[in-house]
Design an enzyme around this catalytic site. Structure first.
Site, short mmCIF file in Angstrom:
data_model
loop_
_atom_site.label_atom_id
_atom_site.label_comp_id
_atom_site.label_asym_id
_atom_site.label_seq_id
_atom_site.Cartn_x
_atom_site.Cartn_y
_atom_site.Cartn_z
N HIS A 33 0.74 -1.14 -0.15
CA HIS A 33 -0.09 0.12 -0.02
C HIS A 33 0.73 1.12 0.07
CE1 HIS A 33 0.11 1.56 4.29
NE2 HIS A 33 0.26 0.30 4.55
N ASP A 85 5.64 2.73 7.20
CA ASP A 85 4.27 1.97 6.98
C ASP A 85 3.62 2.99 6.00
OD1 ASP A 85 1.72 0.92 7.01
OD2 ASP A 85 1.33 1.52 8.94
N GLU A 121 -5.32 1.75 1.94
CA GLU A 121 -5.46 0.62 2.80
C GLU A 121 -5.82 1.00 4.22
OE1 GLU A 121 -3.13 -2.07 5.37
OE2 GLU A 121 -2.94 0.10 5.32
N GLU A 122 -5.15 2.36 4.81
CA GLU A 122 -5.24 2.60 6.03
C GLU A 122 -6.73 2.94 6.43
OE1 GLU A 122 -2.92 2.39 8.00
OE2 GLU A 122 -1.17 2.59 7.12
N ASP A 163 4.23 -5.10 3.63
CA ASP A 163 3.60 -3.90 4.60
C ASP A 163 4.27 -3.58 5.56
OD1 ASP A 163 2.22 -2.06 5.55
OD2 ASP A 163 0.21 -3.11 5.59
#
Length: 540
Positions: free
Chosen positions: A283, A295, A327-328, A357
């Site tokens: 992501h 991240d 994604e988050e 990830d």
């Protein structure tokens, strides 16, 4: 803004944008503006050559560019923000320079951002400003300031879940313009807030049940934008203190809650079996709070370096690289893409999926997704790995063993973009170096680092910038990614039974077996635990 371009159907998925250029790249010390190709001018058709081409300096260069993009965009690269759009532009530009024809897939998603701390006060009969830790803003709450009477709705504040606010009739006699005080239980937060809004409430405070383990503030979500009034989740004690005659107070919430466009980026090799696609994904978005360099700039940068270095490789299987958006917010980019492939009948062509990830955690562990569920049996914290996932796990362990490196395992916890793929039975695997979990003594001996400390102390925080990355971890993980991507580009027989020939000069390392020595970690990366998909929608 991402420019409009030709709509495509084909194997990248339906309703995708073929990127036609015209998007300004963000310069960052010359990295993002470089016009020439960044991959080695050779056919990197062996593991050794590919790993040499995917140097840690190349990966760090991409991280430097993403960090500069965040710096130029209020410190964030979250989906729905200019920082994310510039990250998409950077990836697309690098892919084009390497000779790919990337596709940008647009989709809508629910965007939410809290701009400043919320305020909850009681004006009368007592004057009190409630502590910030005693309540929380509901995700997708509307914004505004409400001042006036606080009216309890179908609750006396007795401990235990009840139906408070679940029926429109609960608001019979409710005075429009009041703040609705509702107790948790029986139906979703969104249903309670929607009923209150329809009754003319100017704000909503939903307080906890008071049952064992349910006394603190509610950290909940309304599921999607749509409620326009402020909604807070409070502790049981706060709720009880607001019940009574002639209670007045204020609720102030400063948020953005709306549907926005964001993007996935996809690019694939020119050669290989299009009916046995090897997908490699990470992501690209950060959380709103920070730059998201570990991240998940690390995973995004690593697979970008692999893609650049593989452009000239004549693969037996088509390799498709993916950079996921949103994604988050709940794996939304990957979910959109997998649903799109299923709708168009293209999903059966995906032979396996590799997910990366967080691969540069400062206090890292070398964790491989537990594809055979041997370390993390199927249950609330671990999904079942589809057939073939155990082989992917073993192949990663084998690689690390050949390099003399201990490896541990991490659960298929559903917290990253492999989730939609394994839900459809597609074999999957990948790497993870740790998030908010705590490193054990055993892991500190095996991997180095500090026992008793988080793998990533800046997880989902403002400090997740370039200084938050272990170059040692990044180097080891990017080499493993390169090795396994090339392995499956040439042969997936052991994973899914498809194909029996290895093309070109590729030689798989052999003569060893992996020995996973390190203790595992349950978290599996990606989302915060409380943001697991749909976890707060039911409010049962």
């Amino acid at each position: 803004m991402i420019p409009n371009a030709l709509l495509k159907r084909a194997h990248f998925g339906r309703a995708s944008l073929a990127f036609a250029g015209g998007l300004a790249l963000v310069a960052s010390g010359g990295l993002a503006a470089t016009a020439g190709p960044t991959h080695e001018n050779s056919n990197n058709n062996t593991s050794e050559k590919l790993r040499a081409a995917v140097s840690v300096d190349r990966v760090v260069g991409h991280l430097e560019a993403l960090d500069a993009i965040a710096d130029a965009n209020d410190g964030t690269r979250a989906s729905g923000t200019p920082g994310y759009d510039d990250s998409v532009a950077y990836v697309v530009g690098k892919l084009q320079a390497a000779g790919y024809s990337p596709v940008v897939q647009e989709f809508m998603f629910p965007y939410f951002q809290q701009l400043s701390p919320s305020v909850l006060t009681q004006i009368s009969p007592e004057s009190q400003v409630y502590a910030a830790e005693s309540f929380a803003t509901m995700t997708y709450s509307g914004a505004g300031e409400a001042v006036g009477a606080i009216t309890a709705v179908d609750t006396t504040g007795t401990a235990g879940a009840n139906t408070s606010g679940c029926e429109a009739t609960d608001f019979d006699g409710f005075a429009a313009g009041s703040i609705a005080l509702i107790q948790r239980g029986s139906c979703s937060f969104a249903q309670k807030a929607s009923n209150a809004e329809a009754a003319g409430a100017t704000a909503v405070v939903i307080f906890n049940t008071g049952s064992e383990g349910s006394t603190g503030p509610i950290n909940g979500t309304l599921g999607a934008p749509g409620i326009e009034i402020p909604v807070l989740g409070a502790s049981f004690d706060v709720g009880v203190s607001l019940i009574g005659e002639n209670v007045t107070g204020t609720v102030t919430v400063d948020t953005v809650s709306e549907n926005r466009a964001t993007y996935n980026v996809l690019a694939e090799t020119a050669t290989g079996d299009a009916d046995n696609v090897v997908m490699v994904g990470a992501h690209l978005d950060s959380v709103v709070a920070g730059a998201g360099i570990n991240d998940n700039g690390t995973g995004s940068a690593a697979i970008l370096a692999v893609a650049e270095s593989m452009q000239k490789v004549k693969t037996a299987n088509k390799v498709r690289f993916a950079w996921w958006g949103a994604e988050e917010q709940g794996l939304l980019g990957a979910e959109h893409y997998v649903a799109d492939l299923a709708e168009t009948g293209e999903l059966d062509r995906v032979g396996l999926y590799l997910n990366f990830d967080m691969i540069g955690s400062a206090n890292f562990g070398r964790f491989v997704y537990d594809g055979d569920n041997s370390a993390f049996p199927v249950g609330p914290g671990a999904a079942e790995g589809p057939a073939g996932s155990g082989q992917i796990e073993q192949d990663f362990h084998d690689y690390f063993a050949a390099e003399g490196l201990a490896s541990g395992e991490t659960a298929f916890s559903g917290r990253s973009d492999y989730g939609p793929f394994i839900a459809e039975g597609i074999p999957a695997g990948g790497l993870f170096t740790g998030a908010e979990g705590i490193k054990t003594e055993e892991q500190a001996v095996l991997f180095g680092g500090v026992a008793g400390a988080p793998y990533d102390a800046c997880y989902h925080a403002e400090c997740d910038d370039l200084s938050n990355v272990s170059v040692e971890s990044l180097d080891q993980m990017s080499d493993a990614i390169a090795h396994l991507t090339l392995t499956y580009a040439m042969n997936t027989t052991a994973v899914n039974g498809v194909g029996d020939n290895v093309k070109g000069n590729f030689k798989q390392k052999g003569g060893f077996e992996g020995n996973p020595l390190g203790g595992g970690t349950e978290s599996g990366g990606g989302l915060h635990p409380e943001h697991d998909h749909d976890s707060e929608l039911a409010d049962r």
